[in-house]
Design an enzyme around this catalytic site. Structure first.
Site, PDB file in Angstrom:
ATOM      1  N   LYS A   1       0.843  -1.194   0.000  1.00 25.40           N
ATOM      2  CA  LYS A   1       0.000   0.000   0.000  1.00 25.40           C
ATOM      3  C   LYS A   1       0.885   1.253   0.000  1.00 25.40           C
ATOM      4  CE  LYS A   1      -3.883  -2.196   2.516  1.00 25.40           C
ATOM      5  NZ  LYS A   1      -4.675  -2.194   3.781  1.00 25.40           N
TER       6      LYS A   1
ATOM      7  N   TYR B   1     -12.178  -3.165  -3.428  1.00 22.30           N
ATOM      8  CA  TYR B   1     -12.896  -3.199  -2.152  1.00 22.30           C
ATOM      9  C   TYR B   1     -14.380  -3.052  -2.435  1.00 22.30           C
ATOM     10  CZ  TYR B   1      -8.537  -2.966   0.525  1.00 22.30           C
ATOM     11  OH  TYR B   1      -7.313  -3.243   1.072  1.00 22.30           O
TER      12      TYR B   1
ATOM     13  N   ASN C   1      -1.715  -0.542   7.512  1.00 25.49           N
ATOM     14  CA  ASN C   1      -1.100  -1.861   7.743  1.00 25.49           C
ATOM     15  C   ASN C   1      -0.200  -2.317   6.595  1.00 25.49           C
ATOM     16  OD1 ASN C   1      -3.091  -2.598   5.937  1.00 25.49           O
ATOM     17  ND2 ASN C   1      -4.401  -3.547   7.497  1.00 25.49           N
TER      18      ASN C   1
ATOM     19  N   HIS D   1      -1.725  -5.324   1.367  1.00 25.84           N
ATOM     20  CA  HIS D   1      -2.959  -6.092   1.158  1.00 25.84           C
ATOM     21  C   HIS D   1      -2.567  -7.457   0.625  1.00 25.84           C
ATOM     22  CE1 HIS D   1      -6.810  -7.474  -0.422  1.00 25.84           C
ATOM     23  NE2 HIS D   1      -6.109  -7.849  -1.475  1.00 25.84           N
TER      24      HIS D   1
ATOM     25  N   GLU E   1      -9.099 -10.970  -7.652  1.00 28.47           N
ATOM     26  CA  GLU E   1      -8.184  -9.832  -7.578  1.00 28.47           C
ATOM     27  C   GLU E   1      -7.042  -9.928  -8.593  1.00 28.47           C
ATOM     28  OE1 GLU E   1      -8.954  -8.723  -2.878  1.00 28.47           O
ATOM     29  OE2 GLU E   1      -7.076  -9.705  -3.439  1.00 28.47           O
TER      30      GLU E   1
HETATM   31  N1  UDP Z   1      -9.957  -1.589   7.881  1.00 29.20           N
HETATM   32  C1  UDP Z   1     -10.137  -0.446   8.654  1.00 29.20           C
HETATM   33  N2  UDP Z   1     -10.999  -0.499   9.732  1.00 29.20           N
HETATM   34  C2  UDP Z   1     -11.711  -1.616  10.044  1.00 29.20           C
HETATM   35  C3  UDP Z   1     -11.507  -2.767   9.245  1.00 29.20           C
HETATM   36  C4  UDP Z   1     -10.636  -2.721   8.167  1.00 29.20           C
HETATM   37  O1  UDP Z   1      -9.533   0.581   8.386  1.00 29.20           O
HETATM   38  O2  UDP Z   1     -12.470  -1.595  11.027  1.00 29.20           O
HETATM   39  C5  UDP Z   1      -9.057  -1.521   6.709  1.00 29.20           C
HETATM   40  C6  UDP Z   1      -7.652  -2.095   6.919  1.00 29.20           C
HETATM   41  O3  UDP Z   1      -6.727  -1.228   6.275  1.00 29.20           O
HETATM   42  C7  UDP Z   1      -7.727  -3.442   6.211  1.00 29.20           C
HETATM   43  C8  UDP Z   1      -8.731  -3.179   5.092  1.00 29.20           C
HETATM   44  O4  UDP Z   1      -9.655  -2.259   5.665  1.00 29.20           O
HETATM   45  O5  UDP Z   1      -6.470  -3.858   5.718  1.00 29.20           O
HETATM   46  C9  UDP Z   1      -9.474  -4.376   4.562  1.00 29.20           C
HETATM   47  O6  UDP Z   1     -10.095  -5.050   5.622  1.00 29.20           O
HETATM   48  P1  UDP Z   1     -10.017  -6.630   5.719  1.00 29.20           P
HETATM   49  O7  UDP Z   1     -10.956  -7.040   6.816  1.00 29.20           O
HETATM   50  O8  UDP Z   1     -10.215  -7.228   4.372  1.00 29.20           O
HETATM   51  O9  UDP Z   1      -8.513  -6.861   6.252  1.00 29.20           O
HETATM   52  P2  UDP Z   1      -7.231  -7.521   5.568  1.00 29.20           P
HETATM   53  O10 UDP Z   1      -7.706  -8.583   4.631  1.00 29.20           O
HETATM   54  O11 UDP Z   1      -6.491  -6.397   4.875  1.00 29.20           O
HETATM   55  O12 UDP Z   1      -6.422  -8.063   6.710  1.00 29.20           O
HETATM   56 MG    MG Z   2      -9.151  -8.525   3.145  1.00 30.63          MG
END
Ligand code: UDP
Ligand code: MG
Length: 178
Positions: A11, A51, A153, A156, A167
């Site tokens: 990211k 997303y 974080n 992705h 994706e």
């Molecule tokens: N995210 C956030 N707040 C939340 C949940 C998710 O900002 O309460 C963001 C975070 O950056 C995350 C992304 O949304 O990486 C996608 O969420 P997902 O649950 O798919 O997490 P990932 O697969 O990235 O671990």
């Molecule tokens: Mg995810």
């Protein structure tokens, strides 16, 4: 058994912090191979699909942040998962388009699960040492919500094989695979 392909995005926060080499070398030493790689400034068109605000995505994301809020005794003011999903989606679009990202396709047996293991938990506060999200930054749902932004974080990674297939096809065309 077939080899899998999974999408990894470094990211914009990971690119800006100069963590590209570190992240790539950590994935590379598992034995997975890069079969596609490029730098992209993501726009609405791809991010709305990446997303996509589906019921399933919103539900899973809400469960994760709700259980964290409950454990920590914090308020969880969302009436339904689509409400939180919509809000997170717009924050994510903002953070993913604030600068270039690196998009990569990694290939190998169990590629999806292996990459997710190295990446670690969504919330850096919970991700364990030794994982990318556990080693290189500090952020939490609580901090991000307070500042009305997405959780930072760095990376992705597709979370299951169906998501990976979708994706990979979204970010890359056939001629870009090696
Ligand atoms: N995210 C956030 N707040 C939340 C949940 C998710 O900002 O309460 C963001 C975070 O950056 C995350 C992304 O949304 O990486 C996608 O969420 P997902 O649950 O798919 O997490 P990932 O697969 O990235 O671990
Ligand atoms: Mg995810």
């Amino acid at each position: 058994m077939e080899k899998e392909r999974t999408l990894v995005l470094i990211k914009p926060d990971g690119v800006q912090r100069g963590l590209m080499g570190e992240i790539i070398s950590r994935i590379e030493r598992t034995g997975l191979k890069i079969v596609g790689m490029k730098m992209v400034l993501a726009g609405d068109e791809i991010l709305d699909k990446h997303y996509a605000l589906t019921d399933e995505w919103a539900r899973e994301l809400t469960e994760k942040s709700k259980s964290t809020a409950e454990k920590e005794g914090r308020d969880f003011p969302f009436e339904n998962h689509m409400e939180l999903g919509g809000m997170i989606q717009s924050r994510l679009k903002k953070s993913l388009s604030e600068g270039p990202a690196i998009a990569m396709i990694w290939e190998g047996f169990h590629a999806v699960q292996i990459v997710r293991k190295i990446v670690g938990h969504t919330e850096p506060k919970q991700s364990v040492p030794g994982t990318i999200r556990g080693d290189f930054l500090l952020d939490s749902y609580e901090l991000a919500d307070k500042e009305e932004r997405a959780v930072k974080n760095l990376i992705h990674a597709s979370s299951d094989l169906n998501e990976a297939k979708r994706e990979v096809g979204l970010w890359f065309v056939e001629e870009e695979f090696f």
